[in-house]
Design an enzyme around this catalytic site. Structure first.
Site, PDB file in Angstrom:
ATOM      1  N   GLU A  97       7.702  -8.237   3.629  1.00 30.08           N
ATOM      2  CA  GLU A  97       6.363  -8.781   3.514  1.00 30.08           C
ATOM      3  C   GLU A  97       6.017  -9.532   4.790  1.00 30.08           C
ATOM      4  O   GLU A  97       6.916  -9.987   5.500  1.00 30.08           O
ATOM      5  CB  GLU A  97       6.245  -9.698   2.292  1.00 30.08           C
ATOM      6  CG  GLU A  97       7.152 -10.906   2.314  1.00 30.08           C
ATOM      7  CD  GLU A  97       6.869 -11.836   1.141  1.00 30.08           C
ATOM      8  OE1 GLU A  97       5.677 -12.037   0.805  1.00 30.08           O
ATOM      9  OE2 GLU A  97       7.834 -12.364   0.579  1.00 30.08           O
ATOM     10  N   CYS A 123       8.751  10.385  -0.621  1.00 30.88           N
ATOM     11  CA  CYS A 123       7.997  11.305   0.236  1.00 30.88           C
ATOM     12  C   CYS A 123       6.558  11.522  -0.217  1.00 30.88           C
ATOM     13  O   CYS A 123       5.860  12.376   0.331  1.00 30.88           O
ATOM     14  CB  CYS A 123       8.716  12.655   0.310  1.00 30.88           C
ATOM     15  SG  CYS A 123      10.300  12.572   1.176  1.00 30.88           S
TER      16      CYS A 123
END
Length: 352
Positions: A97, A123
């Site tokens: 973060e 993916c």
């Protein structure tokens, strides 16, 4: 999923400068190959991947994504004030973060009214991002949005090679679980979507379908492996053969739902773009879906598996190579470990 007001203004990619061949990887693994009695050439033979590309070792996902997103916005011709959300959708991020999307949002000068968020789903992150943006456009919440992502596979490949060279207990069977890690390449890709009233291309996102097979979530798993590697480079373990068949089974179900949702038959589909994993996956997938191989635009031989960037990179390159023509019905056939599948249908307008 059905959309009436969503257009795709373009797919953009940024390819790394450094080429690494499968032969070079096997040369580095020659001590392991010799001990196990393996012959060079098996990596390319089994995967169909001759080479893959990587960014420089100090490259950061956010920096590469910002370059790709900037190019995508410029190519779309959409004023930045119209963009209501930026999603960063790759597995690779700058840190836990804040969201890598924040640095990309800042770098390309988006307005404060534009949301910034990360979406990571193996993916499928960029395709998931396309769906989220399309939903927001269809609901009238925003007029345009961009999803971008950069997969930097070099640390995974290098960490896998180093660990295999140091491990005296590697066997032929355990080496199979590392094969997928050696196919990984790097790429950056971005997709701009907008309300049809803003569109210059007229390429419509008609709709899509998605399914999950979470019972298969352990077939491919990756992450920080500090204890086994002695550093923080990512590692991945993949049961490639089982994953192949489970993935194709899930894709078959999703393909049937996509056709039902859009009212398409196989004969109505002009072009497809598959997730780029390897030659065996592509061949079996197209066979099971009943699609001719020439409808697809393969890139895996030269780029390897570039994760969430793979399918949109293939679209960007395929459009640039003239694979798609105006009026084509185009299907994006996405799949990712977990297992999840997202498939989208587009009606192509002008080729930008």
């Amino acid at each position: 999923m059905r959309y009436e007001n969503v257009c795709v203004e373009g797919f953009t990619c940024l390819l790394p400068p450094n080429v690494v061949t499968s032969e070079q990887i096997e040369q580095r693994l020659s001590p392991v190959y010799e001990r196990l009695g393996l012959h060079s050439g098996r990596l390319e033979l089994m995967t169909g991947i001759r080479e893959r590309r990587h960014f420089d070792a100090d490259a950061r996902p956010g920096v590469m994504s910002a370059k790709c997103a900037e190019r995508a916005v410029r190519m779309s011709g959409i004023d930045r004030s119209e963009i209501g959300v930026l999603i960063h959708g790759s597995v690779c991020r700058d840190q836990m973060e804040p969201a890598t999307a924040c640095s990309v949002h800042h770098a390309i000068g988006l307005p404060a009214s534009a949301l910034a968020m990360d979406i990571s789903n193996a993916c499928l992150g960029l395709l998931n991002g396309m769906v989220i943006i399309a939903n927001m456009i269809e609901l009238g919440q925003i007029r345009a949005g961009i999803v971008v992502g950069t997969e930097i596979g070099l640390p995974l490949v290098e960490g896998t090679i180093d660990r295999l060279l140091k491990d005296p207990n590697v066997t032929r069977q355990s080496l199979k679980l590392e094969l997928a890690s050696l196919t990984i390449g790097s790429s950056s890709a971005a997709v701009v979507l907008c309300d049809r009233s803003l569109s210059r291309t007229g390429t419509r996102l008609i709709g899509g379908a998605c399914f999950a097979d979470t019972a298969s979530h352990e077939l491919c798993a990756g992450g920080d492996s500090t204890l086994s590697c002695g550093d923080n480079r990512p590692q991945m373990s993949t049961d490639s053969e089982t994953l192949l068949h489970a993935g194709v089974t899930l894709a078959t179900r999703t393909w049937a739902e996509l056709r039902r949702s859009l009212g398409w038959t196989n004969e109505m589909v002009d072009k497809v773009f598959t997730h780029q994993v390897g030659k065996a996956h592509r061949k079996l997938l197209l066979q099971r879906l009943g699609l001719r191989e020439e409808l697809d635009y393969p890139t895996v031989e030269l780029l390897g598996n570039t994760g969430a960037a793979a399918l949109p990179t293939a679209v960007a390159l395929g459009v640039g190579a003239g694979h798609v023509t105006p009026g084509d019905r185009v299907a994006l056939l996405g799949i990712g470990s977990g297992l999840n599948s997202v498939m989208l249908g587009l009606q192509w307008g002008q080729v930008s």
